[in-house]
Design a protein around this motif. Structure first.
Motif, PDB file in Angstrom:
ATOM      1  N   LEU A 278       0.825  -1.205   0.000  1.00  0.00           N
ATOM      2  CA  LEU A 278       0.000   0.000   0.000  1.00  0.00           C
ATOM      3  C   LEU A 278       0.860   1.256   0.000  1.00  0.00           C
ATOM      4  O   LEU A 278       0.573   2.232  -0.705  1.00  0.00           O
ATOM      5  CB  LEU A 278      -0.930   0.006   1.217  1.00  0.00           C
ATOM      6  CG  LEU A 278      -1.929  -1.143   1.310  1.00  0.00           C
ATOM      7  CD1 LEU A 278      -2.830  -0.977   2.523  1.00  0.00           C
ATOM      8  CD2 LEU A 278      -2.756  -1.252   0.049  1.00  0.00           C
ATOM      9  N   GLY A 279       1.922   1.245   0.807  1.00  0.00           N
ATOM     10  CA  GLY A 279       2.802   2.411   0.882  1.00  0.00           C
ATOM     11  C   GLY A 279       3.485   2.699  -0.433  1.00  0.00           C
ATOM     12  O   GLY A 279       3.675   3.859  -0.807  1.00  0.00           O
ATOM     13  N   SER A 280       3.847   1.651  -1.174  1.00  0.00           N
ATOM     14  CA  SER A 280       4.474   1.849  -2.477  1.00  0.00           C
ATOM     15  C   SER A 280       3.506   2.499  -3.457  1.00  0.00           C
ATOM     16  O   SER A 280       3.891   3.363  -4.254  1.00  0.00           O
ATOM     17  CB  SER A 280       4.965   0.511  -3.037  1.00  0.00           C
ATOM     18  OG  SER A 280       6.040   0.008  -2.268  1.00  0.00           O
ATOM     19  N   ASN A 281       2.237   2.101  -3.409  1.00  0.00           N
ATOM     20  CA  ASN A 281       1.247   2.711  -4.298  1.00  0.00           C
ATOM     21  C   ASN A 281       1.019   4.182  -3.963  1.00  0.00           C
ATOM     22  O   ASN A 281       0.910   5.028  -4.851  1.00  0.00           O
ATOM     23  CB  ASN A 281      -0.069   1.946  -4.214  1.00  0.00           C
ATOM     24  CG  ASN A 281      -0.063   0.690  -5.067  1.00  0.00           C
ATOM     25  OD1 ASN A 281       0.993   0.221  -5.477  1.00  0.00           O
ATOM     26  ND2 ASN A 281      -1.225   0.140  -5.333  1.00  0.00           N
ATOM     27  N   ILE A 282       0.938   4.483  -2.679  1.00  0.00           N
ATOM     28  CA  ILE A 282       0.791   5.877  -2.253  1.00  0.00           C
ATOM     29  C   ILE A 282       2.016   6.683  -2.668  1.00  0.00           C
ATOM     30  O   ILE A 282       1.908   7.795  -3.187  1.00  0.00           O
ATOM     31  CB  ILE A 282       0.581   5.943  -0.720  1.00  0.00           C
ATOM     32  CG1 ILE A 282      -0.777   5.335  -0.357  1.00  0.00           C
ATOM     33  CG2 ILE A 282       0.676   7.385  -0.214  1.00  0.00           C
ATOM     34  CD1 ILE A 282      -0.983   5.130   1.128  1.00  0.00           C
ATOM     35  N   THR A 283       3.187   6.107  -2.463  1.00  0.00           N
ATOM     36  CA  THR A 283       4.437   6.766  -2.836  1.00  0.00           C
ATOM     37  C   THR A 283       4.521   6.982  -4.347  1.00  0.00           C
ATOM     38  O   THR A 283       4.945   8.044  -4.813  1.00  0.00           O
ATOM     39  CB  THR A 283       5.643   5.931  -2.358  1.00  0.00           C
ATOM     40  OG1 THR A 283       5.570   5.769  -0.947  1.00  0.00           O
ATOM     41  CG2 THR A 283       6.956   6.611  -2.718  1.00  0.00           C
ATOM     42  N   ASN A 284       4.125   5.970  -5.118  1.00  0.00           N
ATOM     43  CA  ASN A 284       4.195   6.076  -6.576  1.00  0.00           C
ATOM     44  C   ASN A 284       3.393   7.255  -7.106  1.00  0.00           C
ATOM     45  O   ASN A 284       3.859   8.004  -7.975  1.00  0.00           O
ATOM     46  CB  ASN A 284       3.700   4.781  -7.223  1.00  0.00           C
ATOM     47  CG  ASN A 284       4.713   3.663  -7.143  1.00  0.00           C
ATOM     48  OD1 ASN A 284       5.878   3.881  -6.828  1.00  0.00           O
ATOM     49  ND2 ASN A 284       4.274   2.454  -7.405  1.00  0.00           N
ATOM     50  N   ILE A 285       2.174   7.413  -6.600  1.00  0.00           N
ATOM     51  CA  ILE A 285       1.305   8.461  -7.129  1.00  0.00           C
ATOM     52  C   ILE A 285       1.673   9.828  -6.562  1.00  0.00           C
ATOM     53  O   ILE A 285       1.885  10.801  -7.300  1.00  0.00           O
ATOM     54  CB  ILE A 285      -0.174   8.145  -6.828  1.00  0.00           C
ATOM     55  CG1 ILE A 285      -0.615   6.947  -7.661  1.00  0.00           C
ATOM     56  CG2 ILE A 285      -1.055   9.356  -7.135  1.00  0.00           C
ATOM     57  CD1 ILE A 285      -2.035   6.500  -7.409  1.00  0.00           C
ATOM     58  N   ALA A 286       1.757   9.915  -5.235  1.00  0.00           N
ATOM     59  CA  ALA A 286       1.930  11.230  -4.607  1.00  0.00           C
ATOM     60  C   ALA A 286       3.367  11.731  -4.687  1.00  0.00           C
ATOM     61  O   ALA A 286       3.599  12.910  -4.983  1.00  0.00           O
ATOM     62  CB  ALA A 286       1.475  11.175  -3.153  1.00  0.00           C
ATOM     63  N   LEU A 287       4.338  10.863  -4.417  1.00  0.00           N
ATOM     64  CA  LEU A 287       5.740  11.292  -4.421  1.00  0.00           C
ATOM     65  C   LEU A 287       6.343  11.247  -5.826  1.00  0.00           C
ATOM     66  O   LEU A 287       6.881  12.252  -6.309  1.00  0.00           O
ATOM     67  CB  LEU A 287       6.565  10.426  -3.472  1.00  0.00           C
ATOM     68  CG  LEU A 287       8.081  10.669  -3.476  1.00  0.00           C
ATOM     69  CD1 LEU A 287       8.392  12.094  -3.046  1.00  0.00           C
ATOM     70  CD2 LEU A 287       8.798   9.667  -2.576  1.00  0.00           C
ATOM     71  N   ILE A 288       6.252  10.103  -6.478  1.00  0.00           N
ATOM     72  CA  ILE A 288       6.944   9.938  -7.762  1.00  0.00           C
ATOM     73  C   ILE A 288       6.294  10.762  -8.862  1.00  0.00           C
ATOM     74  O   ILE A 288       6.965  11.551  -9.540  1.00  0.00           O
ATOM     75  CB  ILE A 288       7.008   8.446  -8.139  1.00  0.00           C
ATOM     76  CG1 ILE A 288       7.900   7.701  -7.152  1.00  0.00           C
ATOM     77  CG2 ILE A 288       7.526   8.278  -9.569  1.00  0.00           C
ATOM     78  CD1 ILE A 288       7.966   6.222  -7.352  1.00  0.00           C
ATOM     79  N   LEU A 289       4.981  10.596  -9.057  1.00  0.00           N
ATOM     80  CA  LEU A 289       4.322  11.401 -10.089  1.00  0.00           C
ATOM     81  C   LEU A 289       4.334  12.881  -9.720  1.00  0.00           C
ATOM     82  O   LEU A 289       4.516  13.744 -10.583  1.00  0.00           O
ATOM     83  CB  LEU A 289       2.879  10.935 -10.295  1.00  0.00           C
ATOM     84  CG  LEU A 289       2.656   9.786 -11.268  1.00  0.00           C
ATOM     85  CD1 LEU A 289       1.164   9.522 -11.436  1.00  0.00           C
ATOM     86  CD2 LEU A 289       3.301  10.053 -12.608  1.00  0.00           C
ATOM     87  N   GLY A 290       4.139  13.180  -8.436  1.00  0.00           N
ATOM     88  CA  GLY A 290       4.159  14.571  -8.000  1.00  0.00           C
ATOM     89  C   GLY A 290       5.504  15.220  -8.242  1.00  0.00           C
ATOM     90  O   GLY A 290       5.589  16.315  -8.814  1.00  0.00           O
ATOM     91  N   PHE A 291       6.573  14.549  -7.832  1.00  0.00           N
ATOM     92  CA  PHE A 291       7.922  15.093  -8.001  1.00  0.00           C
ATOM     93  C   PHE A 291       8.290  15.198  -9.478  1.00  0.00           C
ATOM     94  O   PHE A 291       8.859  16.210  -9.915  1.00  0.00           O
ATOM     95  CB  PHE A 291       8.927  14.198  -7.271  1.00  0.00           C
ATOM     96  CG  PHE A 291      10.349  14.667  -7.386  1.00  0.00           C
ATOM     97  CD1 PHE A 291      10.794  15.758  -6.661  1.00  0.00           C
ATOM     98  CD2 PHE A 291      11.243  14.018  -8.233  1.00  0.00           C
ATOM     99  CE1 PHE A 291      12.113  16.193  -6.770  1.00  0.00           C
ATOM    100  CE2 PHE A 291      12.554  14.446  -8.349  1.00  0.00           C
ATOM    101  CZ  PHE A 291      12.989  15.542  -7.610  1.00  0.00           C
ATOM    102  N   THR A 292       7.952  14.169 -10.261  1.00  0.00           N
ATOM    103  CA  THR A 292       8.273  14.179 -11.687  1.00  0.00           C
ATOM    104  C   THR A 292       7.547  15.310 -12.408  1.00  0.00           C
ATOM    105  O   THR A 292       8.148  16.045 -13.204  1.00  0.00           O
ATOM    106  CB  THR A 292       7.909  12.834 -12.335  1.00  0.00           C
ATOM    107  OG1 THR A 292       8.576  11.769 -11.637  1.00  0.00           O
ATOM    108  CG2 THR A 292       8.337  12.800 -13.793  1.00  0.00           C
TER     109      THR A 292
END
Length: 322
Positions: free
Chosen positions: A74-88
């Protein structure tokens, strides 16, 4: 404790590096054997970037730490959308052109709803895990069919440019094997050190899985998305996250159910799963909504990133860290 922290950092670094080597070896091997670039990109790279999560969750479940395994998924999915897509998107606004990517979003939402239904009784049992694994196989078969029957999709050219072309088969197989072995070893070190740190600070395995482990195992996706966006390969940057989230829900979250079935922490359904659903819904509206169709702007990327920081702060506060 110093040794444990060093082991955690080394484990994360080796996990990211070995995942990269594994993906390169697998991609080059498949290409040499005549597999189409679209199949290589969607399937092999997609599974390869989710390999760290899969191995960490499998080892954690086998070691009797199912909370860490579920938290990692679950944490990886949250990280993927909010952190990775957000930062990118904050660095480089992202445009979505691929029809394959747009068709994956509704599927991702459907899979999340099915997962929510399976976990709503507070238990991740063997049957639940088996259903998710069957779903994983069906999604893989569907993606192979889509890749073989999609002509002229914009993401195909992007994958074509990314696949190594000058690597001999022996070298490709060497990286494939070496990367996989190192993945297993580094995942083992990461799980051990994460559990030790959790026990030292009095944190639950779930919280460690949602934070440190989730961020660490998502680093391959972060590196891949930023690199793709810088090359103007926006569909890869977004498709990488969507595909990884699908594999995390169906493959990674299934493993603790199959290996160590049992009750899940109450916070999973009251806090973390709803956050994942909310962020995915926001991502869908931002990227495919009527206002700015098929685009994630810098402002919207910054908003996703701010939501991730707020979630982390709330998570740590809820755990009694401050």
């Amino acid at each position: 404790m110093l040794l444990t922290v060093v082991a955690l950092v080394v484990g994360l670094v080796l996990l990211v590096w070995s995942a990269d080597r594994f993906v390169i070896g697998a991609s080059a091997t498949a290409s040499i054997l005549g597999v189409s670039p679209l199949v290589v990109g969607i399937l092999i790279v997609g599974i390869g970037t989710s390999a760290p999560e899969m191995l960490v969750s499998a080892i954690a479940a086998a070691d009797g730490q199912p909370g860490l395994a579920v938290g990692n998924a679950l944490g990886s999915n949250i990280t993927n959308i909010a952190l990775i897509l957000g930062f990118t998107a904050l660095l480089i606004p992202l445009k979505v052109q691929s029809k394959l990517v747009t068709r994956e979003i509704p599927l991702l939402i459907l899979v999340m709803l099915v997962g929510y239904f399976l976990l709503s009784d507070g238990d991740l049992g063997f049957v639940d895990g088996s259903i998710l694994l069957i779903g994983f196989v069906l999604v893989v078969v569907r993606q192979i069919w889509e890749a073989k029957h999609s002509k002229g999709d914009s993401i195909a050219a992007e994958f074509e440019a990314e696949i190594p072309r000058d690597m001999p088969l022996k070298i490709a197989l060497m990286w494939l094997l070496f990367g996989f072995v190192l993945l297993i070893a580094s995942a083992r070190v990461l799980v051990w050190s994460a559990v030790e740190i959790a026990q030292f600070f009095g944190l639950s395995d779930l919280v460690i899985g949602l934070t440190v482990v989730a961020i660490g195992t998502s680093l391959p996706e972060l590196a891949a998305s930023v690199a793709a966006a810088r090359k103007n390969e926006h569909d890869i940057a977004i498709g990488n996250v969507v595909g990884s989230n699908l594999f995390n829900l169906l493959g990674v979250m299934a493993l603790p159910g199959v290996i160590a079935p049992g009750a899940i922490d109450a916070e999973v359904m009251s806090r973390d799963y709803p956050v994942m659903l909310l962020l995915t819904g926001i991502f869908f509206l931002v990227a495919f909504g009527p206002r700015k169709a098929r685009r994630i702007s810098r402002v919207e990327g910054g908003g996703l990133l701010a939501m991730y920081v707020a979630y982390l702060l709330y998570l740590l506060h809820d755990a009694g860290v401050y």
